[in-house]
Structures are given as C-alpha cells and as structure tokens.
Design a protein around this motif. Structure first.
Motif, mmCIF file in Angstrom:
data_model
loop_
_atom_site.group_PDB
_atom_site.id
_atom_site.type_symbol
_atom_site.label_atom_id
_atom_site.label_comp_id
_atom_site.label_asym_id
_atom_site.label_seq_id
_atom_site.Cartn_x
_atom_site.Cartn_y
_atom_site.Cartn_z
ATOM 1 N N GLN A 119 33.337 -56.726 17.250
ATOM 2 C CA GLN A 119 33.632 -57.463 18.490
ATOM 3 C C GLN A 119 34.365 -56.589 19.501
ATOM 4 O OE1 GLN A 119 34.610 -58.641 15.446
ATOM 5 N NE2 GLN A 119 33.600 -60.610 15.139
ATOM 6 N N ASN A 141 42.607 -42.124 15.342
ATOM 7 C CA ASN A 141 42.871 -43.067 14.260
ATOM 8 C C ASN A 141 43.244 -42.272 13.018
ATOM 9 O OD1 ASN A 141 42.470 -45.077 12.081
ATOM 10 N ND2 ASN A 141 41.612 -46.331 13.743
ATOM 11 N N THR A 182 35.488 -61.300 23.313
ATOM 12 C CA THR A 182 36.175 -62.378 24.026
ATOM 13 C C THR A 182 37.191 -61.814 25.009
ATOM 14 O OG1 THR A 182 37.457 -62.609 21.993
ATOM 15 C CG2 THR A 182 35.842 -64.302 22.448
ATOM 16 N N SER A 195 40.433 -50.017 15.040
ATOM 17 C CA SER A 195 39.526 -49.743 13.924
ATOM 18 C C SER A 195 38.063 -49.651 14.372
ATOM 19 C CB SER A 195 39.681 -50.815 12.847
ATOM 20 O OG SER A 195 39.424 -52.094 13.387
ATOM 21 N N SER A 198 43.071 -54.024 21.992
ATOM 22 C CA SER A 198 42.191 -54.778 21.100
ATOM 23 C C SER A 198 42.717 -56.209 21.007
ATOM 24 C CB SER A 198 42.192 -54.165 19.707
ATOM 25 O OG SER A 198 43.439 -54.430 19.078
ATOM 26 N N GLN A 209 42.566 -57.327 27.215
ATOM 27 C CA GLN A 209 41.691 -57.289 26.033
ATOM 28 C C GLN A 209 40.270 -56.830 26.367
ATOM 29 O OE1 GLN A 209 41.888 -60.685 23.378
ATOM 30 N NE2 GLN A 209 39.708 -60.452 22.895
HETATM 31 C C1 LIG Z 1 34.723 -64.524 17.700
HETATM 32 C C2 LIG Z 1 35.548 -63.262 17.661
HETATM 33 C C3 LIG Z 1 35.804 -62.609 18.853
HETATM 34 C C4 LIG Z 1 36.557 -61.418 18.855
HETATM 35 N N1 LIG Z 1 36.766 -60.781 20.050
HETATM 36 C C5 LIG Z 1 37.420 -59.589 20.051
HETATM 37 C C6 LIG Z 1 37.626 -58.866 21.269
HETATM 38 O O1 LIG Z 1 37.271 -59.321 22.380
HETATM 39 N N2 LIG Z 1 38.241 -57.667 21.222
HETATM 40 C C7 LIG Z 1 38.698 -57.124 20.036
HETATM 41 O O2 LIG Z 1 39.245 -56.022 20.071
HETATM 42 N N3 LIG Z 1 38.539 -57.798 18.882
HETATM 43 C C8 LIG Z 1 37.937 -59.024 18.858
HETATM 44 N N4 LIG Z 1 37.821 -59.699 17.687
HETATM 45 C C9 LIG Z 1 38.615 -59.225 16.524
HETATM 46 C C10 LIG Z 1 38.010 -58.086 15.744
HETATM 47 O O3 LIG Z 1 37.182 -58.620 14.733
HETATM 48 C C11 LIG Z 1 39.135 -57.253 15.078
HETATM 49 O O4 LIG Z 1 39.939 -58.096 14.296
HETATM 50 C C12 LIG Z 1 40.038 -56.506 16.066
HETATM 51 O O5 LIG Z 1 39.257 -55.810 17.013
HETATM 52 C C13 LIG Z 1 40.921 -55.523 15.312
HETATM 53 O O6 LIG Z 1 41.837 -54.901 16.183
HETATM 54 P P1 LIG Z 1 42.452 -53.478 15.840
HETATM 55 O O7 LIG Z 1 41.370 -52.493 15.686
HETATM 56 O O8 LIG Z 1 43.495 -53.220 16.854
HETATM 57 O O9 LIG Z 1 43.229 -53.773 14.468
HETATM 58 P P2 LIG Z 1 42.897 -53.289 12.994
HETATM 59 O O10 LIG Z 1 41.534 -53.642 12.588
HETATM 60 O O11 LIG Z 1 44.036 -53.772 12.184
HETATM 61 O O12 LIG Z 1 42.931 -51.714 13.100
HETATM 62 C C14 LIG Z 1 44.077 -50.950 13.306
HETATM 63 C C15 LIG Z 1 43.659 -49.499 13.183
HETATM 64 O O13 LIG Z 1 44.749 -48.678 13.512
HETATM 65 C C16 LIG Z 1 44.759 -47.549 12.641
HETATM 66 N N5 LIG Z 1 46.140 -47.072 12.586
HETATM 67 C C17 LIG Z 1 47.208 -47.643 11.979
HETATM 68 N N6 LIG Z 1 48.317 -46.922 12.207
HETATM 69 C C18 LIG Z 1 47.958 -45.878 12.986
HETATM 70 C C19 LIG Z 1 48.662 -44.786 13.559
HETATM 71 N N7 LIG Z 1 49.977 -44.645 13.393
HETATM 72 N N8 LIG Z 1 47.974 -43.895 14.284
HETATM 73 C C20 LIG Z 1 46.629 -44.029 14.461
HETATM 74 N N9 LIG Z 1 45.915 -45.046 13.939
HETATM 75 C C21 LIG Z 1 46.579 -45.958 13.220
HETATM 76 C C22 LIG Z 1 44.236 -48.074 11.334
HETATM 77 O O14 LIG Z 1 43.673 -47.022 10.570
HETATM 78 C C23 LIG Z 1 43.193 -49.089 11.798
HETATM 79 O O15 LIG Z 1 41.899 -48.504 11.907
HETATM 80 C C24 LIG Z 1 37.074 -60.890 17.650
HETATM 81 C C25 LIG Z 1 36.802 -61.557 16.459
HETATM 82 C C26 LIG Z 1 36.056 -62.722 16.445
HETATM 83 C C27 LIG Z 1 35.783 -63.395 15.137
#
Ligand SMILES: Cc1cc2nc3c(=O)[nH]c(=O)nc-3n(C[C@H](O)[C@H](O)[C@H](O)COP(=O)(O)OP(=O)(O)OC[C@H]3O[C@@H](n4cnc5c(N)ncnc54)[C@H](O)[C@@H]3O)c2cc1C
Ligand SMILES: Nc1ncnc2c1ncn2[C@@H]1O[C@H](COP(=O)(O)O)[C@@H](O)[C@H]1O
Lengths: 245, 310
Positions: B260, B275, B241, B256, B222, B237
């Motif tokens: 995006q 998750n 983006t 999560s 992510s 990624q």
């Molecule tokens: C213009 C723009 C472009 C973007 N482009 C992208 C893109 O290309 N790709 C992208 O991915 N995001 C993109 N984003 C960001 C996106 O909005 C999120 O912030 C991002 O995807 C969150 O990454 P995540 O799910 O890894 O982190 P988080 O949202 O922090 O989620 C982490 C997750 O892990 C879980 N977790 C925690 N510990 C454990 C564990 N031990 N075992 C199992 N589960 C656990 C939690 O419950 C949570 O659901 C973009 C945002 C904007 C504004």
C-alpha cells in the motif's frame, strides 16, 4: 430530513496480488472488498444522517458479487442498499450516466463517494456525476461539518481550503480525521436478512475501449550498497547518473 | 488528426512548467494545439505564447478563476474551449476539473495517462500494480501525470487571444488555512524524502527535514508513521490511503515498502531506499539502496549533499 446517497464500489483487497491472464487482469482468485475511501464516504453519510436526520442509501454499480459490499455497509447502519446490475467495463461517461439517472430518480439531496476507487484510481465519478446533475461538488474532502449546507475542508495549494456548498451537492471523501465505525453482531445479523434492491440498467455506448492490460514494465534492478558511508556514493550517483541534483 | 486543447497548469497564479509537458503530450495525440489559460488577469497567459508547438493561446479571463470552484471553472472553460481532445495535468485539482469538463461535454475522461503510443493511452490501474491501455473513439478529456513527457521548449511565438467568460459558482470560500510549516506538500514537490516507523520517534523527522531543506524537497511519511505519531499529520501520508506522488526523486527512510505504500510512490522516476534490513521489500523497487540504519546513513547523505550543492 436529508435524503443521502453514498456510492460504494467493490475492488480487489489492497493487499492482493494482481495477475494477468492473456491480455487482461485476472481477478478470479482475488479477495474483493469495499474500496478504502468509500469507507470514509459511508462514515460521513452516516454522520450526516445522525446530525440532520434522514435516510442513507448505498448504491453500487456492479455484478452480484458486489452485494457483499452492500451488506457490509448495511451492517454499519445504512438504511437502503441498491445495486445497479452490470458486470463489465463501463467508461466514465457510461457509469456517470446511469448513476445520474438513479440519483435524480431517487430525489437525493447529497451524494458522498470515495476520492478515488482503488482499481481505477481516477477520482472522476464524484465531480463528473455532479456536472451531469448540475450540482456543486467538492473533491478530496478531509473534514465535513453538516452546517450552512455543508462546510468542507480539502487540501489546496499551500494549505487547506474551507468552503461551504449548498445542497444538492456531491462530496468525494479523503481520509481526514474521522474514525470509521465497525459493525457489531446485531448489525451483521440484520444485514444478512436485508434485501439488495437490484435494478437493471442500460448504459450508453462506451467510447473508451480497453485494448489490453499488462504488468508494469519491470524496473531494471537497482544498485544496492552496504553501510552508511555508501550514502556518499548514492549522492554522487544522483548527480552524475540520475542528473537530479 | 484531432485538434487538441491544453488547459494550462498554474502554480501560485503563474503558468507552471508542467504546462510544457502537457503540450508535448497533446502533440503526440493530435495536432493544432491550443492552450487555454484560466486567469483573472490576462497577462498571466503571456508566457504560454512562447511554448513551442502551440498554435494558439486563449486567455480565459474571469473572476471565477480567483478561487477554485469545480462547477464554475468547468462552465467558464467549456465556453471558450474549442472542440477536440482536452489535456490537463493530473494534479488533484486538474483531475477534478478534467472529470467535470468531460461530463459537461458528455464524453469520457481518462485520468493519469503515463504513455501515449499511436493514440493508445496507458494508465496505471490497481494502484500501479497493472497498466491499462485504452483507445478512445471521438473526443475525450485526458489528464497527464507529471515528470513523464519531456517539456516543450520555450522558443515558440504565437498569438494570444483574450476571451471573457463566466460560470456559476456553487461553493463559497470561507477560509484558506495556510500550512503551519512553510514546507512543500508532497503533492507539490519534485523531490520527496519520507520517513516510516523505522525513524523511531517523530522528533527524528527533523533529520529528514534537514535534507529536505537542502534539496528543496517535501517530507512525507508512511501510514505506520502517521498512525503511530500524532505529530505526523495524514497530509504527509504517501500511499493507498494517502497521496499518490510521482516526483523525480523519492527517498524512503525506515520504510519497509508495503504494497500500500508502493501504491503511492512506485511511479517515481528515481527511488532511493535507506533501510537496515537488506530484505525489506522497498529495495526491490529502489534504483539506489542503502542497507544501513538512518542514524548511520543520513548524516553522510546530508554532508555529501552539502558538498555537491556547494
Ligand atoms: C487498506 C490499507 C491501506 C493502507 N494505506 C497505506 C498508505 O497509504 N501508506 C502507507 O505507507 N501504508 C499504508 N498501509 C499500511 C501498510 O500495509 C504498512 O503497514 C505500512 O506502510 C508500514 O509502514 P512502515 O514501512 O513505516 O513500517 P514497517 O513496516 O514497520 O517498517 C519499518 C521499516 O523500518 C526499518 N527500520 C527500523 N529501524 C531502522 C533504522 N534505525 N534505520 C533504517 N531502517 C530502519 C525496518 O527494517 C522496516 O523495514 C495501508 C494498509 C491497508 C490495509
Ligand atoms: N461501479 C461503481 N459503483 C458505485 N460507486 C462507484 C463505482 N465506481 C466508482 N464509484 C464511486 O466513485 C468513487 C470514485 O471512483 P473513480 O472515479 O473510479 O475513482 C468511488 O470511490 C466510489 O465511491
């Protein structure tokens, strides 16, 4: 001195919910913003200017609402802002034709654009425009050096290709390692006063017609399991139900 | 019925199975399918001769096909490609080529086609938040997403014509930088396992790699993972983006399911989510959801896979 153009497009903010009214997407209550990859195109255009000298002209094809995006990039340091006035659907041939005319007339040496617009997701405009102009192009650039014409890296099978391309050329920009700059108060004030140069256009007849826009078919509800041991059940399902492993 | 032309998709210099899917798509659109194979050595085109539903194969032979150059490829292919609707794959390189070929013929290009019904083409718009259906008057170039059309089988037998062709190269290859790891890139893989911020540390991605090795999968990430940890490069990624992928299987671990991220992977055929938060949005898109920490789930998944694949 390099005469640089950068293409920017206004699209729905990527956080926004897309809704359908009748058989078309309804964007009336959606916040619009610059398409994410176009920010990298603008940054590369500005860095090119800083390294070689010249001017940067941002061009958009859109309705009056798109002026906001132009002012936004003006605040970052773009010199000229041009809007080719057209509010409606254009197919790729239409869009590239009007852009080709503007780019030829403007005497540009290089055009930067986004790798794909966040609404179409197509990635057609850069290479298509280059073909119409008879220019070289590199798509999905992650790293650009402003030497030997341009030296550009892009992902290729098994790794990265690094190529040089002579100007004139079009580069469609991926994210890469550059950080995009933010506007400061001075830039924003200056951009407020800036005039958008609005030009009328007459695109060729479209050959592509939108029949309808619909929500993606709802996925049937999945199966949800509790606890790490259920990974065993899921592995079985991947073999027996999904036939994947 | 319009004539159709498939530009063969190559992988490591050989015709890839995606080409068979393109033939199926082409035959839904029109008839009299010709497959054009860009090659430096015409024997590369031979396997295309056995794809069912193909009327003719053209081996387009030229030195320009030794490296990708958009301008030269489009010129060289245009010279040998009959008129009609051109069908390419929707890989990054082929979309680039599709746009060039369309512009060269002053027709439009429709990218990322995911369905064809009575000549109407469906494509995702707004990163898959909606679907647009279009009709095209006259010829066009369309690119077709992988893993949607069932591949034509290999029981055909048709003539292969070799035509020499050439184009004007505009880019000079300086260097091919191989990826440090031998691992597949997410854009090339049919199975992807991705980690998010929930992985805790970049070192924990080794647990994903272990499973990826068993499945022949690529490892993705992510944006939160890419932005937080230098060890996780942007090339991994997936999302708005990052890369748009549609593998057969996408396993999201500690992700999560932000809108995006979904933008890049929601069209995957099967989605598995691991998750610890039962309310994580990713579960709404998962075929199989596992509410557990990855620390609990991945070792079980890993050993089950070992047993099943043994
Ligand atoms: C213009 C723009 C472009 C973007 N482009 C992208 C893109 O290309 N790709 C992208 O991915 N995001 C993109 N984003 C960001 C996106 O909005 C999120 O912030 C991002 O995807 C969150 O990454 P995540 O799910 O890894 O982190 P988080 O949202 O922090 O989620 C982490 C997750 O892990 C879980 N977790 C925690 N510990 C454990 C564990 N031990 N075992 C199992 N589960 C656990 C939690 O419950 C949570 O659901 C973009 C945002 C904007 C504004
Ligand atoms: N209407 C438009 N106005 C200005 N630039 C555009 C427009 N449409 C596309 N572009 C540029 O072309 C890129 C690729 O768009 P697309 O081919 O639609 O994916 C975008 O990121 C922009 O840089």
């Amino acid at each position: 001195m390099v005469n640089i153009a950068v293409l920017v497009k206004q699209v729905p903010d990527t956080n926004s919910k897309i809704q359908i009214a009748g058989d078309r997407v309804d964007l009336s209550s959606v916040k619009m913003d610059i398409s994410p990859y176009d920010e990298f195109a603008v940054e590369n255009a500005l860095q090119h200017k800083e390294s070689a000298g010249g001017t940067v002209t941002a061009i958009t094809v859109g309705g009056a609402g798109a002026d906001k995006v132009l002012k936004g990039v003006k605040a970052l340091g773009v010199d000229n802002i041009i809007r080719l006035d057209y509010d409606g659907y254009m197919d790729s041939n239409g869009l590239q034709s009007v852009l080709a005319e503007e780019i030829s007339a403007g005497g540009f040496d290089v055009v930067y654009c986004g790798k794909a617009a966040a609404d179409t997701g197509a990635g057609s405009t850069g290479p298509g425009l280059a073909e119409k102009l008879g220019w070289g192009s590199v798509s999905n650039a992650t790293d650009i050096k402003f030497e030997n014409g341009l030296t550009v890296s892009y992902p290729s099978e098994g790794g990265n290709a690094i190529v040089t391309v002579n100007l004139p050329a079009i580069v469609s920009c991926d994210k890469g390692s550059i950080k995009v700059r933010k506007s400061n108060v001075k830039g924003i004030m200056m951009a407020k006063r800036a005039q958008v140069e609005v030009k009328p256009i007459s695109p060729p007849n479209a050959s592509v017609t939108i029949v309808s826009q619909i929500m993606p078919p709802a996925k049937p509800a999945g199966k949800q399991f509790e606890g790490g041991d259920s990974a065993n059940t899921v592995a079985q399902l991947l073999r027996d139900e999904a036939n994947i492993i | 019925m319009t004539d159709t032309i498939v530009i063969a998709e190559l992988s490591k210099g050989q015709i890839s199975n995606a080409t068979n899917e393109l033939v199926t798509a082409a035959n839904q659109l029109g008839s009299n399918c010709t497959v054009v194979v860009p090659c430096t050595d015409s024997t590369v085109a031979n396997p295309a001769g056995s794809i069912s539903g193909v009327g003719k194969v053209i081996a387009a032979k030229s030195d320009v096909f030794s490296n990708y150059d958009a301008s030269a490829w489009s010129e060289a292919l245009d010279a040998v490609t009959p008129s009609g609707v051109i069908v390419t794959s929707a890989s990054a390189q082929s979309k680039d080529l599709a746009a060039r070929l369309a512009a060269r013929r002053s027709v439009s290009v429709v990218q990322d086609v995911i369905a064809i019904e009575d000549g109407i083409l469906s494509t995702p718009i707004y990163s898959g938040k909606a679907i647009q259906k279009v009709s095209v008057n006259g010829n066009s170039v369309i690119s077709v997403r992988a893993n949607i059309f069932s591949p034509a089988d290999n029981s055909g037998n048709c003539e292969i014509q070799v035509i020499d062709t050439t184009g004007n190269v505009t880019t000079a290859l300086q260097e091919m930088v191989q990826r440090a790891s031998a691992r597949l890139d997410v854009s090339e893989a049919n199975i992807i396992i991705s980690g998010g911020r929930g992985m805790g540390t970049p070192a924990n991605f080794s647990h994903l790699e272990e499973i990826a090795d068993k499945l022949g999968a690529a490892v993705g990430a992510s944006r939160a993972a890419v932005d937080t940890w230098d060890e996780i490069p942007h090339s991994m990624q997936v999302g708005q983006t990052g890369k748009t992928v549609n593998p057969n299987l996408y396993i999201a671990v500690g992700i999560s399911g932000a809108i995006q991220h979904l933008a890049g992977m929601r069209s995957s055929k099967y989605i598995v989510a691991i998750n610890k938060d039962a309310d994580a949005p990713i579960f709404q898109h998962a075929d199989y959801g596992i509410v557990a920490t990855w620390e609990e789930a991945l070792p079980v998944l890993s050993s089950s896979l070992s047993n099943l694949l043994a």
